[in-house]
Design a protein around this motif. Sequence first.
Motif, PDB file in Angstrom:
ATOM      1  N   ASP A   1      56.560  48.760  67.774  1.00 14.29           N
ATOM      2  CA  ASP A   1      55.511  49.395  66.972  1.00 14.29           C
ATOM      3  C   ASP A   1      54.556  50.187  67.867  1.00 14.29           C
ATOM      4  O   ASP A   1      54.506  49.983  69.081  1.00 14.29           O
ATOM      5  N   ARG A   2      53.762  51.065  67.222  1.00 14.79           N
ATOM      6  CA  ARG A   2      52.726  51.822  67.920  1.00 14.79           C
ATOM      7  C   ARG A   2      51.398  51.571  67.214  1.00 14.79           C
ATOM      8  O   ARG A   2      51.296  51.783  66.002  1.00 14.79           O
ATOM      9  N   PRO A   3      50.388  51.114  67.932  1.00 15.59           N
ATOM     10  CA  PRO A   3      49.127  50.731  67.280  1.00 15.59           C
ATOM     11  C   PRO A   3      48.318  51.923  66.793  1.00 15.59           C
ATOM     12  O   PRO A   3      48.344  53.004  67.385  1.00 15.59           O
ATOM     13  N   VAL A   4      47.580  51.708  65.701  1.00 14.55           N
ATOM     14  CA  VAL A   4      46.646  52.691  65.154  1.00 14.55           C
ATOM     15  C   VAL A   4      45.392  51.946  64.697  1.00 14.55           C
ATOM     16  O   VAL A   4      45.391  50.720  64.563  1.00 14.55           O
ATOM     17  N   SER A   5      44.330  52.675  64.424  1.00 17.68           N
ATOM     18  CA  SER A   5      43.109  52.066  63.902  1.00 17.68           C
ATOM     19  C   SER A   5      42.353  53.069  63.056  1.00 17.68           C
ATOM     20  O   SER A   5      42.450  54.282  63.266  1.00 17.68           O
ATOM     21  N   GLY A   6      41.611  52.544  62.085  1.00 21.39           N
ATOM     22  CA  GLY A   6      40.807  53.377  61.191  1.00 21.39           C
ATOM     23  C   GLY A   6      40.206  52.520  60.099  1.00 21.39           C
ATOM     24  O   GLY A   6      40.615  51.372  59.897  1.00 21.39           O
TER      25      GLY A   6
ATOM     26  N   ASP B   1      35.943  49.020  61.179  1.00 19.48           N
ATOM     27  CA  ASP B   1      37.265  49.642  61.220  1.00 19.48           C
ATOM     28  C   ASP B   1      38.359  48.578  61.215  1.00 19.48           C
ATOM     29  O   ASP B   1      38.132  47.410  61.558  1.00 19.48           O
ATOM     30  N   ASN B   2      39.543  49.006  60.838  1.00 19.60           N
ATOM     31  CA  ASN B   2      40.692  48.111  60.717  1.00 19.60           C
ATOM     32  C   ASN B   2      41.782  48.520  61.705  1.00 19.60           C
ATOM     33  O   ASN B   2      41.766  49.628  62.249  1.00 19.60           O
ATOM     34  N   VAL B   3      42.744  47.626  61.900  1.00 19.01           N
ATOM     35  CA  VAL B   3      43.874  47.913  62.776  1.00 19.01           C
ATOM     36  C   VAL B   3      45.132  48.106  61.942  1.00 19.01           C
ATOM     37  O   VAL B   3      45.170  47.824  60.745  1.00 19.01           O
TER      38      VAL B   3
ATOM     39  N   ASN C   1      35.047  60.762  50.423  1.00 15.87           N
ATOM     40  CA  ASN C   1      35.714  59.454  50.459  1.00 15.87           C
ATOM     41  C   ASN C   1      35.657  58.944  51.896  1.00 15.87           C
ATOM     42  O   ASN C   1      36.168  59.602  52.797  1.00 15.87           O
ATOM     43  N   PRO C   2      35.028  57.777  52.114  1.00 15.76           N
ATOM     44  CA  PRO C   2      34.849  57.319  53.498  1.00 15.76           C
ATOM     45  C   PRO C   2      36.100  56.736  54.143  1.00 15.76           C
ATOM     46  O   PRO C   2      36.099  56.447  55.341  1.00 15.76           O
ATOM     47  N   ALA C   3      37.162  56.529  53.376  1.00 21.74           N
ATOM     48  CA  ALA C   3      38.354  55.877  53.930  1.00 21.74           C
ATOM     49  C   ALA C   3      39.096  56.779  54.904  1.00 21.74           C
ATOM     50  O   ALA C   3      39.189  58.001  54.719  1.00 21.74           O
ATOM     51  N   ALA C   4      39.656  56.165  55.942  1.00 18.84           N
ATOM     52  CA  ALA C   4      40.454  56.898  56.920  1.00 18.84           C
ATOM     53  C   ALA C   4      41.856  57.132  56.376  1.00 18.84           C
ATOM     54  O   ALA C   4      42.359  56.357  55.555  1.00 18.84           O
ATOM     55  N   ASN C   5      42.465  58.187  56.843  1.00 19.79           N
ATOM     56  CA  ASN C   5      43.830  58.549  56.451  1.00 19.79           C
ATOM     57  C   ASN C   5      44.754  58.449  57.664  1.00 19.79           C
ATOM     58  O   ASN C   5      44.307  58.509  58.810  1.00 19.79           O
ATOM     59  N   ILE C   6      46.035  58.349  57.388  1.00 19.78           N
ATOM     60  CA  ILE C   6      47.022  58.296  58.455  1.00 19.78           C
ATOM     61  C   ILE C   6      47.614  59.683  58.693  1.00 19.78           C
ATOM     62  O   ILE C   6      47.408  60.617  57.915  1.00 19.78           O
TER      63      ILE C   6
ATOM     64  N   VAL D   1      43.417  51.303  72.128  1.00 20.21           N
ATOM     65  CA  VAL D   1      42.973  51.678  70.790  1.00 20.21           C
ATOM     66  C   VAL D   1      41.452  51.792  70.819  1.00 20.21           C
ATOM     67  O   VAL D   1      40.805  51.331  71.761  1.00 20.21           O
ATOM     68  N   ALA D   2      40.893  52.405  69.780  1.00 18.04           N
ATOM     69  CA  ALA D   2      39.442  52.546  69.700  1.00 18.04           C
ATOM     70  C   ALA D   2      39.009  52.525  68.245  1.00 18.04           C
ATOM     71  O   ALA D   2      39.737  52.985  67.358  1.00 18.04           O
ATOM     72  N   GLY D   3      37.816  51.970  67.985  1.00 16.79           N
ATOM     73  CA  GLY D   3      37.281  51.908  66.634  1.00 16.79           C
ATOM     74  C   GLY D   3      35.984  51.123  66.628  1.00 16.79           C
ATOM     75  O   GLY D   3      35.583  50.547  67.648  1.00 16.79           O
TER      76      GLY D   3
END
Length: 428
Positions: A338-343, A351-353, A395-400, A299-301
């Motif tokens: 599960d499959r990990p994501v970050s944003g 950033d969050n996981v 809007n600075p929030a990340a989207n899925i 993962v990266a962030g």
Amino acid sequence: MSNKHALNSGLAGAAAAGLVVGLLAAAPAHADEPAKGPSAASVAASDKGGAGQGASVAPNRLSVAATAITRSEVIKRASSWVGLGLQYSWDNTYQGYRTDCSGFASMAWKLATPGLDTTSFVPSGVASWIGKGELKPGDALLNDAAGARGHIVIFGGWTDSSQTSYKGYEFTASGVHHRTIPYPYYSGYGTYRPVRNNSIVDDGASAGGDVPVAGNWDGGKAGNVGIWRDGMFHLRNDDGSTTYVDWGGGSDVPVSANWDGAGPDNVGIFRPSTGQFHLRMDDGSLVLLDWGGGSDIPVAGNWDGGAAGNVGIWRNGTFHLRNDDGSPTYVEWGQAGDRPVSGNWDGAGPDNVGVFRPSTGQFHLRMDDGSLVVLDWGGGNDIPVSGNWDGGNDNPAANIGIWRPSQARFHLRNDDGTPTYIDWGQPR
């Protein structure tokens, strides 16, 4: 679920091919097979090497069918027996497989039950000898002697670039272990050589085509998508044009973030066989970071709020995140499958996981305060991505989002819940 820190760093998903290869061969008989199982004293005395095995599989009893399997699936299957308290026996079975070293390896490789023995993997045509430099997670170290003299260990990846020790999965007299083992094995336990299941396939591009990536490639307000194919990144810019970056190859896994803290996002790869991230800077230079390995998923962030992006891995429900100063942050989040994501889900702070749960089609996103947000989006074989798709709204929030391999289409979720569809890559 909790967030905890520690001083030592942690040691990477893909779809399994559906090909079934039928192999049938006579397995050699044991010349000196012990007549019965080990005594309690011998079991307690050793936690290394072999402790006897079940009888060789005769062709009239078992068709030695080897099913195509990805490296990550081998490691997942091997991990599933760790910590269960299984007792070593060449007479008993668990999930249809003998509870001895070769039965365990047969289970990990998804061979037919009850499994082969150490003398049979290569002669049956299921496996082939390879060189040390070819070893990848999911291969094995094999001592092909008979009975208690033989043993096999599933290779989980090198512990570091020196390749003097590795993480191995093995079933010994004292149980199933996942531990660091000196290459090729502990001294005094016979001759071990690298071996490969002939039906194993690499994860990532080699296992089934394009792999999706996401990042801000052109420095605009919105995030962009891309794919990685055979060592080449195909990155889509805001205007629909493509930027190509040649980076990595083989069983590498692509990652992306702003590694140097300036300009657009950068690409990189995680190499499971060495546990190294190969990160590309704006000027094309390379930065290598040792972090994780084996079946870990990269993962990266931006974990610590600095200017640059950071790397990390997700292993067995725990994120191992590397900060700018090299220290780790551990976050427990998710479960098997599960499959990990970050944003930056909440648009503030670092950033969050999160995880994508294919079985339910839900994203489980962790906020800065540790709270959970659940979003329904995608499912099945979809691969998760994240980015600020509608950044034009300030809007600075990340989207899925998800990339659907059968369509080669990105299904991106905007702030208001509406979808944006982008066709990019080749279906698989």
